[in-house]
Design a protein around this motif. Structure first.
Motif, mmCIF file in Angstrom:
data_model
loop_
_atom_site.group_PDB
_atom_site.id
_atom_site.type_symbol
_atom_site.label_atom_id
_atom_site.label_comp_id
_atom_site.label_asym_id
_atom_site.label_seq_id
_atom_site.Cartn_x
_atom_site.Cartn_y
_atom_site.Cartn_z
ATOM 1 N N ALA A 244 48.477 42.610 31.053
ATOM 2 C CA ALA A 244 48.490 42.872 32.275
ATOM 3 C C ALA A 244 47.370 42.225 33.257
ATOM 4 O O ALA A 244 48.070 42.184 34.513
ATOM 5 N N PRO A 245 46.488 41.913 32.900
ATOM 6 C CA PRO A 245 45.503 41.223 33.743
ATOM 7 C C PRO A 245 46.126 39.876 34.176
ATOM 8 O O PRO A 245 46.173 39.585 35.777
ATOM 9 N N MET A 246 46.717 39.034 33.499
ATOM 10 C CA MET A 246 47.452 37.784 33.807
ATOM 11 C C MET A 246 48.731 38.257 34.449
ATOM 12 O O MET A 246 49.026 37.207 35.502
ATOM 13 N N GLU A 247 49.476 38.941 34.247
ATOM 14 C CA GLU A 247 50.637 39.298 35.114
ATOM 15 C C GLU A 247 50.250 39.739 36.415
ATOM 16 O O GLU A 247 50.900 39.494 37.385
ATOM 17 N N SER A 248 49.129 40.536 36.413
ATOM 18 C CA SER A 248 48.939 40.855 37.985
ATOM 19 C C SER A 248 48.090 39.699 38.592
ATOM 20 O O SER A 248 48.633 39.403 39.977
ATOM 21 N N PHE A 249 47.512 38.725 38.100
ATOM 22 C CA PHE A 249 47.126 37.694 38.785
ATOM 23 C C PHE A 249 48.133 36.584 39.041
ATOM 24 O O PHE A 249 48.106 36.046 40.267
ATOM 25 N N TYR A 250 49.170 36.544 38.371
ATOM 26 C CA TYR A 250 50.363 35.582 38.528
ATOM 27 C C TYR A 250 51.272 36.307 39.921
ATOM 28 O O TYR A 250 51.864 35.573 40.767
ATOM 29 N N SER A 251 51.234 37.668 39.714
ATOM 30 C CA SER A 251 51.769 38.366 40.958
ATOM 31 C C SER A 251 51.220 37.898 42.363
ATOM 32 O O SER A 251 51.891 37.528 43.221
ATOM 33 N N ARG A 252 49.905 38.031 42.303
ATOM 34 C CA ARG A 252 49.239 38.003 43.368
ATOM 35 C C ARG A 252 49.228 36.617 43.960
ATOM 36 O O ARG A 252 49.394 36.012 44.939
ATOM 37 N N LEU A 253 49.207 35.422 42.994
ATOM 38 C CA LEU A 253 49.218 34.096 43.182
ATOM 39 C C LEU A 253 50.387 33.542 44.009
ATOM 40 O O LEU A 253 50.654 33.112 44.873
ATOM 41 N N ILE B 28 47.267 25.463 44.197
ATOM 42 C CA ILE B 28 46.629 26.427 43.364
ATOM 43 C C ILE B 28 45.267 26.309 42.783
ATOM 44 O O ILE B 28 44.603 27.254 42.833
ATOM 45 N N PHE B 29 44.827 25.110 42.861
ATOM 46 C CA PHE B 29 43.264 24.966 42.426
ATOM 47 C C PHE B 29 42.481 25.889 43.311
ATOM 48 O O PHE B 29 41.566 26.378 43.313
ATOM 49 N N TYR C 219 43.046 27.714 45.632
ATOM 50 C CA TYR C 219 43.582 29.306 45.732
ATOM 51 C C TYR C 219 42.509 29.856 44.695
ATOM 52 O O TYR C 219 41.901 30.875 45.091
ATOM 53 N N ILE C 220 42.568 29.484 43.579
ATOM 54 C CA ILE C 220 41.915 30.143 42.219
ATOM 55 C C ILE C 220 40.282 29.952 42.566
ATOM 56 O O ILE C 220 39.586 30.725 42.498
ATOM 57 N N GLU C 221 39.976 28.536 42.699
ATOM 58 C CA GLU C 221 38.404 28.316 42.727
ATOM 59 C C GLU C 221 37.617 28.814 44.011
ATOM 60 O O GLU C 221 36.503 29.088 44.209
ATOM 61 N N ILE C 222 38.409 28.616 45.161
ATOM 62 C CA ILE C 222 37.793 29.071 46.372
ATOM 63 C C ILE C 222 38.033 30.422 47.079
ATOM 64 O O ILE C 222 37.112 31.233 47.339
ATOM 65 N N PHE C 223 39.410 30.529 46.857
ATOM 66 C CA PHE C 223 39.701 31.859 47.555
ATOM 67 C C PHE C 223 39.691 33.231 46.399
ATOM 68 O O PHE C 223 38.956 34.173 46.607
ATOM 69 N N TYR C 224 40.399 33.024 45.246
ATOM 70 C CA TYR C 224 40.634 34.293 44.414
ATOM 71 C C TYR C 224 39.152 34.602 43.651
ATOM 72 O O TYR C 224 38.908 35.460 43.530
ATOM 73 N N ASN C 225 38.376 33.494 43.318
ATOM 74 C CA ASN C 225 37.183 33.578 42.398
ATOM 75 C C ASN C 225 35.949 34.152 43.307
ATOM 76 O O ASN C 225 35.118 34.787 42.772
ATOM 77 N N ARG C 226 35.905 33.622 44.645
ATOM 78 C CA ARG C 226 34.841 33.721 45.624
ATOM 79 C C ARG C 226 35.101 34.607 46.827
ATOM 80 O O ARG C 226 34.120 35.455 47.122
ATOM 81 N N GLN C 227 36.036 34.619 47.313
ATOM 82 C CA GLN C 227 36.599 35.416 48.498
ATOM 83 C C GLN C 227 37.211 36.788 48.624
ATOM 84 O O GLN C 227 36.987 37.609 49.260
ATOM 85 N N ARG C 228 37.985 36.787 47.504
ATOM 86 C CA ARG C 228 39.190 37.645 47.675
ATOM 87 C C ARG C 228 38.447 39.070 47.328
ATOM 88 O O ARG C 228 37.776 39.197 46.303
ATOM 89 N N ARG C 229 38.751 40.124 48.031
ATOM 90 C CA ARG C 229 38.178 41.533 47.814
ATOM 91 C C ARG C 229 38.907 42.008 46.235
ATOM 92 O O ARG C 229 40.048 41.804 46.213
ATOM 93 N N ASN C 230 37.938 42.632 45.410
ATOM 94 C CA ASN C 230 38.557 42.969 44.158
ATOM 95 C C ASN C 230 38.225 44.535 43.986
ATOM 96 O O ASN C 230 37.220 45.063 44.199
#
Length: 101
Positions: free
Chosen positions: A24-33, A53-54, A56-67
């Motif tokens: 489920a966590p990976m499916e959720s991540f791929y959906s958001r991507l 993609i790099f 998105y993951i390293e700058i936005f998803y891991n650092r800035q996106r609200r979780n």
């Protein structure tokens, strides 16, 4: 136990049934991507796609996106809050000296 696949002649081994939530966590991540990046842009080359993609993951998803798991704050903000709280506790603990004159 492996068994022979009738149409190709290859041996196939089936994994035991696992938890249906384990992916489920990976499916959720791929959906958001896909929603936040892939479907919203046009890419001219594979290298442009890889770079996007790099970033998105390293700058936005891991650092800035609200979780949602962090109380709807970004990982960076959450980390700073924890650090400030732990440093505040250390500073407070260091100010417990008494002055008996």
């Amino acid at each position: 136990m492996p068994r022979l696949c009738s149409f190709s002649g290859h041996e196939v081994e089936h994994k035991p049934q696992s938890n249906c939530w384990d992916n489920a966590p990976m499916e959720s991540f791929y959906s958001r991507l896909k929603i936040e990046l892939i479907y919203s842009m046009d890419f001219c080359s594979i290298s442009e796609l890889k770079l996007s993609i790099f970033e998105y993951i390293e700058i936005f998803y891991n650092r800035q996106r609200r979780n949602s798991g962090l109380g709807y704050v970004s990982p960076g903000t959450y980390e700073q809050t924890l650090l400030a709280a732990s440093l505040g506790g250390l500073l407070f603990a260091g100010n417990n000296s008494t002055n008996d004159e």
